[in-house]
Design a protein around this motif. Structure first.
Motif, PDB file in Angstrom:
ATOM      1  N   ARG A   1       9.101  -1.706  46.035  1.00 31.69           N
ATOM      2  CA  ARG A   1       8.299  -1.721  47.263  1.00 31.69           C
ATOM      3  C   ARG A   1       6.862  -2.124  46.942  1.00 31.69           C
ATOM      4  O   ARG A   1       5.924  -1.353  47.178  1.00 31.69           O
ATOM      5  N   PRO A   2       6.655  -3.333  46.413  1.00 29.48           N
ATOM      6  CA  PRO A   2       5.336  -3.699  45.887  1.00 29.48           C
ATOM      7  C   PRO A   2       4.232  -3.824  46.931  1.00 29.48           C
ATOM      8  O   PRO A   2       3.055  -3.812  46.569  1.00 29.48           O
ATOM      9  N   ALA A   3       4.577  -3.959  48.206  1.00 34.79           N
ATOM     10  CA  ALA A   3       3.541  -4.142  49.225  1.00 34.79           C
ATOM     11  C   ALA A   3       3.581  -3.065  50.294  1.00 34.79           C
ATOM     12  O   ALA A   3       3.049  -3.247  51.382  1.00 34.79           O
ATOM     13  N   ASP A   4       4.196  -1.929  50.001  1.00 33.25           N
ATOM     14  CA  ASP A   4       4.329  -0.847  50.973  1.00 33.25           C
ATOM     15  C   ASP A   4       3.205   0.159  50.744  1.00 33.25           C
ATOM     16  O   ASP A   4       3.272   0.996  49.849  1.00 33.25           O
ATOM     17  N   VAL A   5       2.175   0.095  51.579  1.00 28.56           N
ATOM     18  CA  VAL A   5       1.004   0.940  51.382  1.00 28.56           C
ATOM     19  C   VAL A   5       1.347   2.420  51.489  1.00 28.56           C
ATOM     20  O   VAL A   5       0.758   3.261  50.792  1.00 28.56           O
ATOM     21  N   GLU A   6       2.309   2.787  52.334  1.00 29.54           N
ATOM     22  CA  GLU A   6       2.667   4.193  52.493  1.00 29.54           C
ATOM     23  C   GLU A   6       3.258   4.769  51.212  1.00 29.54           C
ATOM     24  O   GLU A   6       3.067   5.950  50.905  1.00 29.54           O
TER      25      GLU A   6
ATOM     26  N   ARG B   1      -2.427  15.097  38.094  1.00 23.78           N
ATOM     27  CA  ARG B   1      -2.358  13.825  37.363  1.00 23.78           C
ATOM     28  C   ARG B   1      -3.284  12.813  38.034  1.00 23.78           C
ATOM     29  O   ARG B   1      -2.864  11.782  38.554  1.00 23.78           O
ATOM     30  N   CYS B   2      -4.583  13.119  38.022  1.00 27.39           N
ATOM     31  CA  CYS B   2      -5.555  12.328  38.777  1.00 27.39           C
ATOM     32  C   CYS B   2      -5.693  10.898  38.243  1.00 27.39           C
ATOM     33  O   CYS B   2      -5.845   9.949  39.018  1.00 27.39           O
ATOM     34  N   ASP B   3      -5.635  10.728  36.924  1.00 27.17           N
ATOM     35  CA  ASP B   3      -5.726   9.375  36.362  1.00 27.17           C
ATOM     36  C   ASP B   3      -4.526   8.532  36.784  1.00 27.17           C
ATOM     37  O   ASP B   3      -4.662   7.350  37.107  1.00 27.17           O
ATOM     38  N   ASP B   4      -3.347   9.135  36.769  1.00 26.93           N
ATOM     39  CA  ASP B   4      -2.148   8.407  37.183  1.00 26.93           C
ATOM     40  C   ASP B   4      -2.197   8.098  38.677  1.00 26.93           C
ATOM     41  O   ASP B   4      -1.763   7.021  39.113  1.00 26.93           O
ATOM     42  N   ALA B   5      -2.721   9.033  39.461  1.00 28.80           N
ATOM     43  CA  ALA B   5      -2.861   8.786  40.897  1.00 28.80           C
ATOM     44  C   ALA B   5      -3.795   7.609  41.133  1.00 28.80           C
ATOM     45  O   ALA B   5      -3.487   6.709  41.946  1.00 28.80           O
ATOM     46  N   ALA B   6      -4.923   7.586  40.443  1.00 29.27           N
ATOM     47  CA  ALA B   6      -5.888   6.491  40.601  1.00 29.27           C
ATOM     48  C   ALA B   6      -5.259   5.162  40.206  1.00 29.27           C
ATOM     49  O   ALA B   6      -5.505   4.119  40.829  1.00 29.27           O
ATOM     50  N   ARG B   7      -4.404   5.190  39.164  1.00 28.20           N
ATOM     51  CA  ARG B   7      -3.735   3.981  38.718  1.00 28.20           C
ATOM     52  C   ARG B   7      -2.795   3.442  39.801  1.00 28.20           C
ATOM     53  O   ARG B   7      -2.723   2.240  40.041  1.00 28.20           O
ATOM     54  N   VAL B   8      -2.091   4.347  40.469  1.00 32.51           N
ATOM     55  CA  VAL B   8      -1.179   3.942  41.538  1.00 32.51           C
ATOM     56  C   VAL B   8      -1.960   3.387  42.724  1.00 32.51           C
ATOM     57  O   VAL B   8      -1.634   2.322  43.270  1.00 32.51           O
ATOM     58  N   TRP B   9      -3.003   4.101  43.149  1.00 33.03           N
ATOM     59  CA  TRP B   9      -3.792   3.622  44.289  1.00 33.03           C
ATOM     60  C   TRP B   9      -4.457   2.280  43.990  1.00 33.03           C
ATOM     61  O   TRP B   9      -4.509   1.406  44.855  1.00 33.03           O
ATOM     62  N   THR B  10      -4.953   2.116  42.771  1.00 35.05           N
ATOM     63  CA  THR B  10      -5.597   0.855  42.404  1.00 35.05           C
ATOM     64  C   THR B  10      -4.604  -0.291  42.423  1.00 35.05           C
ATOM     65  O   THR B  10      -4.902  -1.395  42.909  1.00 35.05           O
ATOM     66  N   ALA B  11      -3.404  -0.042  41.919  1.00 36.19           N
ATOM     67  CA  ALA B  11      -2.357  -1.071  41.973  1.00 36.19           C
ATOM     68  C   ALA B  11      -2.065  -1.432  43.420  1.00 36.19           C
ATOM     69  O   ALA B  11      -1.871  -2.615  43.765  1.00 36.19           O
ATOM     70  N   GLY B  12      -2.038  -0.425  44.296  1.00 33.66           N
ATOM     71  CA  GLY B  12      -1.804  -0.686  45.708  1.00 33.66           C
ATOM     72  C   GLY B  12      -2.892  -1.539  46.317  1.00 33.66           C
ATOM     73  O   GLY B  12      -2.619  -2.440  47.132  1.00 33.66           O
ATOM     74  N   LEU B  13      -4.144  -1.293  45.930  1.00 32.81           N
ATOM     75  CA  LEU B  13      -5.256  -2.087  46.456  1.00 32.81           C
ATOM     76  C   LEU B  13      -5.114  -3.553  46.065  1.00 32.81           C
ATOM     77  O   LEU B  13      -5.379  -4.460  46.873  1.00 32.81           O
TER      78      LEU B  13
ATOM     79  N   GLY C   1      -6.594  -5.297  55.604  1.00 37.29           N
ATOM     80  CA  GLY C   1      -7.722  -4.403  55.770  1.00 37.29           C
ATOM     81  C   GLY C   1      -7.319  -2.967  56.058  1.00 37.29           C
ATOM     82  O   GLY C   1      -7.915  -2.028  55.531  1.00 37.29           O
ATOM     83  N   GLU C   2      -6.279  -2.784  56.872  1.00 34.69           N
ATOM     84  CA  GLU C   2      -5.837  -1.433  57.213  1.00 34.69           C
ATOM     85  C   GLU C   2      -5.272  -0.718  55.990  1.00 34.69           C
ATOM     86  O   GLU C   2      -5.558   0.461  55.759  1.00 34.69           O
ATOM     87  N   ALA C   3      -4.490  -1.446  55.194  1.00 36.63           N
ATOM     88  CA  ALA C   3      -3.925  -0.863  53.983  1.00 36.63           C
ATOM     89  C   ALA C   3      -5.033  -0.471  53.010  1.00 36.63           C
ATOM     90  O   ALA C   3      -4.983   0.597  52.372  1.00 36.63           O
TER      91      ALA C   3
ATOM     92  N   LEU D   1      -5.777   3.353  51.474  1.00 33.24           N
ATOM     93  CA  LEU D   1      -5.777   3.680  50.040  1.00 33.24           C
ATOM     94  C   LEU D   1      -7.146   4.165  49.572  1.00 33.24           C
ATOM     95  O   LEU D   1      -7.232   5.074  48.741  1.00 33.24           O
ATOM     96  N   LEU D   2      -8.209   3.583  50.096  1.00 35.83           N
ATOM     97  CA  LEU D   2      -9.543   4.048  49.728  1.00 35.83           C
ATOM     98  C   LEU D   2      -9.760   5.482  50.215  1.00 35.83           C
ATOM     99  O   LEU D   2     -10.359   6.305  49.507  1.00 35.83           O
ATOM    100  N   ALA D   3      -9.254   5.787  51.410  1.00 38.92           N
ATOM    101  CA  ALA D   3      -9.366   7.162  51.924  1.00 38.92           C
ATOM    102  C   ALA D   3      -8.582   8.125  51.045  1.00 38.92           C
ATOM    103  O   ALA D   3      -9.032   9.244  50.759  1.00 38.92           O
ATOM    104  N   ALA D   4      -7.396   7.697  50.589  1.00 37.36           N
ATOM    105  CA  ALA D   4      -6.585   8.539  49.703  1.00 37.36           C
ATOM    106  C   ALA D   4      -7.317   8.786  48.386  1.00 37.36           C
ATOM    107  O   ALA D   4      -7.297   9.905  47.855  1.00 37.36           O
TER     108      ALA D   4
END
Length: 217
Positions: A112-117, A131-143, A150-152, A156-159
């Motif tokens: 699901r490479p483009a699924d922001v949810e 696991r804050c570093d891993d979370a940041a890695r996932v959110w950054t990949a999503g960005l 823009g909505e996505a 992700l920035l809010a998350a």
């Protein structure tokens, strides 16, 4: 035979639950019973009921049961947004099965490479379990992968902002006393066959996104 259930019925049961462990356990049991005996007219999928039951079992502190229910939901082959596997990841993290959880994170993001949810959910689960570093890695990949949406990007920035949480100065006096004794029996369930006794003590697996080299601690 029970009456058919719909989303409103599930929501009413979840909202009316007592917030203590007993109340959450009772809701999990009811939802599991509904999933086990579907009737004509049900408009809620079996997987949706099992996922909800898994979440309430987790709230009740029943991590093993939460994982069992999440895996049963996945086994139905039915989809629960954002992806049924996300709830298995949540339960695996709760049980401390990090390597299995991270492997499943990689699998979901590959599919699901483009699924922001999906990025939002998985990042929040990782952050919730420290696991804050891993979370940041996932959110950054999503960005990167949702660039141009823009909505996505806002989601992700809010998350990421929520995941950082309030910052406070660290007082070394708050740290654990080095003389405190730690009983390793409290850390590892010797009956848990997912624990690899060959793994060096202190090893910290991390999320490795598809096409990314493992991060070095």
């Amino acid at each position: 035979m029970r009456a058919p259930v719909n989303d409103s019925d599930v929501e009413a049961v979840e909202l009316s639950a007592a917030t203590d462990a007993h109340g959450q356990r009772a809701v999990a049991t009811l939802l599991e019973a509904w999933a086990r005996r579907p009737v004509p007219g049900d408009t809620v999928s079996t997987a949706r009921l099992l996922v909800a039951a898994s979440e309430h079992a987790a709230y009740a502190g029943e991590a093993r049961r939460a994982l069992r229910l999440a895996r049963r939901a996945l086994a139905t082959g039915e989809q629960v947004a954002p992806d049924t596997r996300c709830y298995v990841v949540s339960a695996l993290l709760l049980r401390g099965h990090l390597r299995e959880a991270f492997a499943l994170v990689e699998e979901v993001l590959e599919d699901r490479p483009a699924d922001v949810e999906v990025y939002e959910f998985l990042g929040e689960e990782l952050a919730r379990h420290g696991r804050c570093d891993d979370a940041a890695r996932v959110w950054t990949a999503g960005l990167f992968r949702c660039a141009g949406d823009g909505e996505a990007t806002e989601v992700l920035l809010a998350a990421m902002r929520r995941g950082r949480g309030p910052q406070r100065p660290v007082d070394v006096r708050d740290e654990v006393d080095v003389h405190d004794e730690v009983d390793v029996r409290d850390e590892v369930d010797v009956r848990d066959d997912s624990v690899d006794v060959r793994e060096p003590v202190g090893a910290r697996p991390a999320v490795v996104l598809p096409g990314q080299a493992p991060a070095l601690d």
